[in-house]
Design a protein around this motif. Sequence first.
Motif, PDB file in Angstrom:
ATOM      1  N   ALA A 499     -65.505  25.951  32.938  1.00 35.35           N
ATOM      2  CA  ALA A 499     -64.484  25.180  32.222  1.00 35.35           C
ATOM      3  C   ALA A 499     -63.362  24.792  33.187  1.00 35.35           C
ATOM      4  O   ALA A 499     -62.835  23.686  33.152  1.00 35.35           O
ATOM      5  N   TRP A 502     -64.923  21.828  34.892  1.00 35.21           N
ATOM      6  CA  TRP A 502     -65.282  20.748  33.961  1.00 35.21           C
ATOM      7  C   TRP A 502     -63.993  20.088  33.448  1.00 35.21           C
ATOM      8  O   TRP A 502     -63.842  18.875  33.499  1.00 35.21           O
ATOM      9  N   ILE A 547     -69.825  22.470  19.484  1.00 36.67           N
ATOM     10  CA  ILE A 547     -69.024  21.937  20.583  1.00 36.67           C
ATOM     11  C   ILE A 547     -68.049  20.860  20.108  1.00 36.67           C
ATOM     12  O   ILE A 547     -67.137  20.484  20.832  1.00 36.67           O
ATOM     13  N   PHE A 550     -64.434  21.397  20.662  1.00 32.96           N
ATOM     14  CA  PHE A 550     -63.715  20.988  21.880  1.00 32.96           C
ATOM     15  C   PHE A 550     -62.894  19.737  21.601  1.00 32.96           C
ATOM     16  O   PHE A 550     -61.846  19.517  22.177  1.00 32.96           O
ATOM     17  N   ASN A 617     -65.149  13.244  31.710  1.00 40.09           N
ATOM     18  CA  ASN A 617     -65.446  14.637  31.377  1.00 40.09           C
ATOM     19  C   ASN A 617     -65.926  14.828  29.951  1.00 40.09           C
ATOM     20  O   ASN A 617     -66.561  15.824  29.640  1.00 40.09           O
ATOM     21  N   ILE A 618     -65.585  13.892  29.054  1.00 34.87           N
ATOM     22  CA  ILE A 618     -65.962  14.075  27.651  1.00 34.87           C
ATOM     23  C   ILE A 618     -67.136  13.158  27.286  1.00 34.87           C
ATOM     24  O   ILE A 618     -68.142  13.607  26.764  1.00 34.87           O
ATOM     25  N   SER A 719     -72.270  15.521  23.679  1.00 37.71           N
ATOM     26  CA  SER A 719     -73.162  16.640  23.937  1.00 37.71           C
ATOM     27  C   SER A 719     -73.996  16.367  25.187  1.00 37.71           C
ATOM     28  O   SER A 719     -74.135  17.229  26.056  1.00 37.71           O
ATOM     29  N   CYS A 721     -73.230  14.618  27.711  1.00 38.78           N
ATOM     30  CA  CYS A 721     -72.364  14.783  28.879  1.00 38.78           C
ATOM     31  C   CYS A 721     -72.206  16.262  29.216  1.00 38.78           C
ATOM     32  O   CYS A 721     -72.341  16.675  30.368  1.00 38.78           O
ATOM     33  N   LEU A 722     -71.958  17.079  28.182  1.00 39.60           N
ATOM     34  CA  LEU A 722     -71.731  18.507  28.426  1.00 39.60           C
ATOM     35  C   LEU A 722     -73.007  19.175  28.949  1.00 39.60           C
ATOM     36  O   LEU A 722     -72.968  19.952  29.900  1.00 39.60           O
ATOM     37  N   LYS A 725     -73.386  18.554  32.548  1.00 39.71           N
ATOM     38  CA  LYS A 725     -72.473  19.335  33.387  1.00 39.71           C
ATOM     39  C   LYS A 725     -72.922  20.783  33.443  1.00 39.71           C
ATOM     40  O   LYS A 725     -72.926  21.409  34.514  1.00 39.71           O
ATOM     41  N   VAL A 726     -73.308  21.334  32.279  1.00 37.84           N
ATOM     42  CA  VAL A 726     -73.743  22.733  32.279  1.00 37.84           C
ATOM     43  C   VAL A 726     -74.970  22.909  33.169  1.00 37.84           C
ATOM     44  O   VAL A 726     -75.054  23.839  33.971  1.00 37.84           O
ATOM     45  N   PHE A 757     -72.734  25.771  20.568  1.00 37.84           N
ATOM     46  CA  PHE A 757     -72.640  25.900  22.022  1.00 37.84           C
ATOM     47  C   PHE A 757     -73.712  26.835  22.569  1.00 37.84           C
ATOM     48  O   PHE A 757     -74.387  26.527  23.554  1.00 37.84           O
TER      49      PHE A 757
END
Lengths: 807, 448, 349
Positions: A499, A502, A547, A550, A617-618, A719, A721-722, A725-726, A757
Motif C-alpha cells: 500500500a 501503490w 475493495i 477503498f 493508481n485507481i 479491480s 488495476c488493483l 498491481k498486486v 480483497f
Amino acid sequence: MLVYKTSSRPVFSAILPLLTVGALWAAPATTAKPKTPSVDAAGFDANVKPILRNTCSGCHNATVTSGGVNLLPYLDPVTVSEDRAAWEKIVQKIQSGEMPPKGIPRPPQEKMTALVTFVQGEFEKADAAVKPDPGRVTARRLNRNEYRNTIHDLLAVDFRADKTFPTDDSGYGFDNISDILAISPVLMEKYLSAAETIASRAMGADPLPKKPIEASADLKTKTLRRLDFSTVEATQRVDFDGDYTVRFGFPGERTADAKPVKMGFWMDGQLLKTIEVEMKPSKLVYFNPFSDAEFKVYLPEGDHLFRAGFIDDDFVKTLKDAKEAYSDKKNKYIGSITFVGPFASTVEKASRKKILICDPKTGQACVQKIVANLAHHAYRRPVTPAEVAGLMKFVAMAKAQGQSTEQGIQLALEAMLVSPQFLFRTERDANPTDPEKSHRVSDVELASRLSYFLWSSMPDDELLNVAEAGKLKDATVLDAQVRRMMTDKKAAAFADNFAGQWLEIRNLDSIKPDPVKFPAWTPELKEAMRTETNMFFQDVLTENRPISDFINAKYTFLNEMLAKYYGIDGVKGPDFRRVDLTTDQRGGILAQGSVLAVSSYPSRTSPTIRGKYILNNILGTPPPPPPPDVPALDDSKVGAEVSLRKQLEAHRANPVCASCHSKMDVLGFGLENYDAIGKWRTADGKFPIDISGSLPNGKSFQTAAGMRAILMDSMPQISHCLIEKVMTYALGRGMQAYDNRTIEQINKSMAADGYHFQTMIFEVVHSLPFQSRRGELVTSQNSPPASPGDTKPKTQPAVKAKEIAQK
Amino acid sequence: MTIPKALPRRTFLRGLGTAAIGLPFLDAMAPALRASTIPGGAPIRMAFFYVPNGMIMDAWTPSWEGKFQDLPRTLKAMEPFKDDFIQIGNLTHNTGRALLDGAGDHGRCSGSYLTGIQVKKSLIEIKNGISFDQIVANQIGKKTRFPSLELGMEDARQAGDCDSGYSCAYTNNLAWRSETQPLPPTLDPRALFERLFGTGVPMTPAEKARQSKYRRSILDFVTDDTHKLETTLGPTDRRKLDEYLSSIREVERQLEHAEKDNSQVDPHMEKPYGIPADFAEHFKLMSDMVAIAFQADQTRIVTFLMTHEGGSRPYREIGIPDGHHPLTHHRNQPELMEKVRKINEYHVKQFAGFVEKMKATKEGDRTLLDNSMLVYGAGLADGNQHLHEDLPTIIVGKGGNYIKSGRRLVTRRETPMCNLYLTMMDRMGVNVEHFGDSTGRLEGLDLA
Amino acid sequence: MQFGRGKPSAGVFYDSAFTTIDDILTEALIYGLQGKNDCRVAVITCSRPDLATIGYVEMVERYYHGPAGNFSQLPAIGMPTSGAKGETPKAFVIPFTLKKLDGTPVYKNEVSSVIETGDPNTLIRNYLEAQNDQNAFFVVAGPATNIASALEFRGMKDLIAAKIKYLVMATGPGEVNIKGDVAAAKKLFAGWPTPIFVSGPEIGDALPFPGASIEKEFAAPNTDHPVADAYRLWKPMPYDTPSYSMSAALYAARPKEGYFKLSDPGTITVGDNGKTSFAPSAQGKHQLLIADPAQKEKIIAAYVELASAKPAVRQRFRPDAAAAADGQKKAGDPAAAAAGEKRPGPPKP
C-alpha cells in the motif's frame, strides 16, 4: 504506453508509399510483418468499420489528428490483433462513454455495444490462442525492507537496513522488482560489514563500556528541536544495544490546579513509552521552577530520532505565544532529554536464545546443530551436510585464531549473511534455457514466495515445515496458511510496502509542505495520516472487506489529533481506532490526508497531479506523457490573480492538452475540497471552491462524494488495476501480454464474489504465474554484452574554434 | 516510434558507447600512466557536480568570449577563483534529446549525462552504457583505495515513475558500472566518513589482520557458493549473480589495498551523525570529505549528484517554497524565472565553498585544485524548453597545468559533450578512440 | 497519445554549394513544402567554408522558420572547415546593407564566426538520429564534399541506410557539382547505401524559373523578402533562371506526383576527369530524371507556389502524410480518402 511504440502499424504505413512507387527499391528489412492470429474480417466490417469510419474518422484522420490519434489505419481488421494496445484504448474510450464526445452524433447504443463485444471477443480468441505462460522471475535480491525483516525474524536483531544500505531503485512503482534490484560494490561492502555488525550483536559479543556514558540534548544548546509548544525532537546516536536511563527535564510550572499530562516518548516514529507528568508547582523551592522524570528502556544500536511530547495537552492551547509557552512562570515544558547508559540488559538477548538452541560447550554435535539450524533458516530451505561442513570450517578457523567456539559460530553466521543463498531468492529450473518447459516451483520455493509477498520476510517455522513436508501443494493446506498469514501481525509489512507504494504513501517522508502556508503540518500529523491509511488498508485485508471500500468506505481509523483535524468529534486519546463516518466529507482513501498530501505541490494543490494519481493508481489508465515540447502546466499564480479552475480551463482550451486534461483535471477538481495537506476547505484563497464537473463520458457530479459514487461504477476496471498491481508486487516482475488471461480470470472471480480483497489474494496465490515458472532463451539481451570490437576507428579532427574564427 | 530491425538505432548508438571498453587498453596504458601523474608526481583528480533542471541561461551565458570579464550573475560566487576555471559554451548532448522517444527529457539527459548513450525508455528494462568516469576508474582506479566515489544529497525516490516512463534509475544515479548496473550515490555523511576513515573504533594491527583474513575467506566461500548456484540457473539469473561476483571482486581488491597501507587517514574532522536537514550544511560535510579523500589519494574520481534531475526540492533557506522543477517551467514569467536564478546561484555558492577548500589545500608547490578537473554542469540548458544544446559547463582546476583557465571557450554548435569527455580521459591517462556519441576530441582547452 | 499516428512527413537534408540563386530558391522551396507538410526541413549544410554565404543562408532560414525559442530551435547551418572558400555571391552580401526608412537594417546577419555554424558530420548524424526509419531524403545541389565525408564518418553509413530513403542530386550546369569535387562524387555514387536520383543539367535548363513571379507572388506576402531581394540583386531584372537544384528538391519531396519520368535503374560511375557514365542494370540503385514536356506548366507553377509561399509556422504535431496515403491505400474506400483529403477539420460541437 510503451506498447504503442512497438505497434507494428507504423512499419506497415511506412512501407506502403514505397511499394506504390514500384519495384524500384529493394524492400528494407522493416517490411517483415509479425505473425498474428487472423481476425473475423466479416464481423469487423459489420460491427466496427461503419462506426469507425462514419463517427470516429472525422476527427481522427490523417490531417485532423485530434489528440494525436489517427484511426484510418485501424479500418483494417488485422490491426485488432496486430495492435491490440491501441484497440484496448479505443474500446476503453468507447466503453467509458468518453468517445464519441458531446456534439458528435452518437450511433445507437446497441451498435456501440456490438462493437465493444466484437473486439473483446477477438481479444479473448487471441488470448485463448496463446499457450498459458507462467513467465519467469529473475533471482531476487532482498531489498532493504526484506533484509531488515528477515534479519529480525532470523536473529531477533533490529538492523536498520533502510539507514545503512543505498536506496533500492523501483520499477513499475515497486521496489521489489527483481530485474531492477542491482548490486554494486558499495552495497557489497555494506553487506559485509553489516554481516559483522549483525552477527556480533546477535551473539552479544560487543562488550559494554565499563562506565555508562551520558549524553543529553537540551533547548539551550539547540540540540533539542522544538516541534511545537509541547513536543521536542533530537537525533541521537546509540552505540550499544542495552538498557538506558532516559531522563527528562521540565523547566517551569503551571497553575496549582493543573492536571497531570501524559507524555509520550517515541523512537523513529514508534511510541516506546508513555508516562504521567505532574504539572503542579513542586513543593520544593527552586530559583527557577524545575522538575524531572526518568525511566529505563532498551535501546538498539544506531542513529535514532527521539521525540518526546505531551499528548492532548489542552493547557498549552490557552497560551497565546512562544514567549508565554517558554516562560518558567506561565508554563511547564520539556527542556532536556538525557541518556545514561548502556547498562547490561536485564533480559537475556532474544537473539542468543534464537541462535544457541543447545549449549556449545557440550561439544561439536551441538555446534553443528546450531550452524545447521541457522543455515536452514537463513537459506529458507533444507541444507545439505556438505553445506554445513563448509560453514563449520569457519568455526574451526576462529578456533585456530585462538578464539572461542561462540566466536566461531559468529563467524559462520557472518558467512551465511553474505552468501547469495541468503541475499538472493533463487528458484531452480530443470531446464533453465528452454522457454517451452514450465514447471511448478517447489513447495519450499513457494513458501518463500508467500512469505515475501505477505510479510516481506522469510517463512516462519510453521510455513517452512508444511512446505518441507511437501504439503503446500495441497490447496486446502495452502489456503489455511495464506489465511493465517494475512491475519498475522507481520502482514503489516504488506500494508507498509504494497500500500505504501501503490498509494505512494511512502512519499509522505519526501514531501515538504510549505510551513508558512501549512503550519498545521507536523511530524505527528504526518505519522497519523500514515497510520490511518495503513490500518485502513490492513482492515480491508484482514476483515476481507470488498475493495470498493477503498473508494468510499463508511469508516476509517483515527486518533484524537487526526479526528480533530478532520473535524470529527468524540475521538479521545492518542490511540487509533475504527471510527464510523457520519458525513460524506471523508470516506475511502481518496479522502485520506495521506493520499491528498502526497498528490499535491509543496505550496498548493494540483488537480492535474491528483487526477493523474486517480488514473494511474485507481483506474489503471495512466494518461500518456505530455507531448515532447509542452511545458508542465504552471499554476503558480493560483489564488492570486485567477482561480486554479479558470487557469486549467484555459489550458484545456488547447485541444492537444484537452485530450488528457479534460479527464485528469475534472477528477482532480473532484478533490479540491481538500487542501494540499488534506484539510477540508470550501474556498481557495479568495476564490470559492467549485468542484462540480462532468467526465468525458457525460456523467457529472457536484461533490467529492458524488465523484466517488461515479468511480464506483468502474468497479471492474478498478479491480483490474488493483489485481495488476498486486500481481506485480507478488511476482516482482512487470505484467506481460501473456498475463492478461490470468488477470482477467481473477477479475471474473472477483466480480462473481463481490470483489472481496482476500479473494484477490487467494486467486493470485493460486494463479499460474505465482505457482510456476519456465526456462528462458539465451539472447544477446540477457547474456553479458560482448563489446563490439572496433578495429579501425576514424576520428575527424576536432575544430579549434578560435583558429578558424580568425580565417 | 522505433521499429526493431536488422540494426536497431540503440544498438548502433550503444556500439559507439561500448567501443571504448572494447579497445585493447594495455598498449594504451603506457602513455596513460605518465599522463595521469604530473611533474612532481601528484595525480590528477576528476570530479563531476551535477545540478538539475537546467538554468536560466541569461544569467549564465555572458555576451563575450575569451578572457573573463565581469562574471555572469550565476557565477558571481566564483569570483575569487576567476583564474582557476574555464567556462565552455555550445556543448551538446544529442542523446538527451527526444530523438524518437517522445517525452522524458529529464530522465534522458540525466541518464545519458556521463554515458553519452540514449538510454532505454522503460520502467523496468534499464539499459544505459558504462559511464566514462567508470572507464577511467577501471583503468587507474586500482592505484587508490576506492576506484571512484559516487555521492549525492537527495534520497532516491521511493515510488512512481521518475519521468514519463523513464525508470528512476536514470535520475537517481550518474555513474554506471555497466549497461545495467548503476552505482547508487552515498548520501549519508556518516556512511561516507566510515567508508573513508573507518568506524573510528581503533583496531590493533593483529585485529585488523584477523578481520581481513576472515573477510577474505568469507568472500572466497561465497564466490564458490555462487558458482555452485549458477549451474542451475537461467541466463538472466546468472547475469544477476555475475553482478554480485564482480562486486565481490571489487571488495576483495579494496581489502588487498587496505592491507598494504596501514596508514589510517586522519580526517581532522568530527564524525558526522546522520543527514543534516540543511542543504548547505549537508553539502559542506560531503564535499569536505571529497577534498580530504582527494588529498589523501583515497580516490581520484568523484561523481556528485547535487539533486535529482526533474526534482522538486523547495529552497526555503533562500525563501523559495515552491518546487524547483515546477518553477523551471516558468514560461517566461519574470517572477518565476527570478526564483530559478536564485536557486542556480545558491547551488554555485555551495560549490564555490568546496572549490575554496580545494584551493586552500597545498600539494607540492601547487594546490590540490591545480591538479584537479572539477566539472560543474547541468544536463539541460534551458529547463523550460528542455534544451540539450549549449549545456552549462565549467571546469574548475587546471588538470595539472593543462587547462588555460580564466576564460570562456565557445565550441562550434552541436559539439558533443562526449568530445570533452575524451579529452578529460586523455588527461586522466586513459586513451580511448571513441566514447558515447563523440566525434573527436575537444581541443582548445590548453590554448590560451 | 502517439498511437495510430503512422509516419510523420519526411525529413529533408539539404546540402548545397549556395553559389547560384537557384540554390537559394531551393531553400525557399523546401520551406514552402514544409508549409504544406510535404516534408520537414531537418538540417541545411553548405559545401564551402564561406561564413558570408552561410550568414545569408541562415538569415533566409530564420525568415521562414521564425526566431528560435518557444520550443522551436533553429538548427545550425553545417559548414566544413577545410576546402576552397570560393566566391561569396554579391547578392548574398548586399541585402544586409539594405536599410528600412527608419534607418534600421532590413536583415540581420547573425553568423559572424565559425562557432555559430556546426560541423556537417555532427549535424547530419544528430538530425538523422531524430528521423523515423526510411523517412528522410537528401537533396544535394553542390559538390558532394560533405556527403562523401559523412559516408566515411564512423557508423554513419549504417545510419544513412536505416533512415534515408533516397538521395537526389542536381549535377548542375556542365555537371559542375561533379567536377567540383570528383573524388567526393566517386565516393558518393560508389558508396551511397540507398537509391540515388540524378537531375542532369538538361532538366534545369528545360524548366526555367519565371523571374516575373518575383514582383507578383513573392512581393505579395511581404515587401521585404530576402529571396526576392537576392534575386533582384543577382543580375539585371527581368530574367528567368534554370532550376537545376529546385528540380531535384521538387522530385525528392513529391516522387509520386509524376512531375518527371524516370530512366530504368542503372549504375552511375564517375571518371577521374569528372565524366559520368550511366550503365543500365536491373539491380542498379541509380536513376535519371527525365523531363516530361507535358508536365512543364505544372512544375513551374509548383516552383512559384512553393518558393513564394509565405512563412508558415511549423506544426508542433507532425501530420501523418504517409499514414494518410496508407489509410487510403489500405482501406481503399472513399470515406477514408475523403477523410484524408477533403474534410476541413473536426465538426464544431
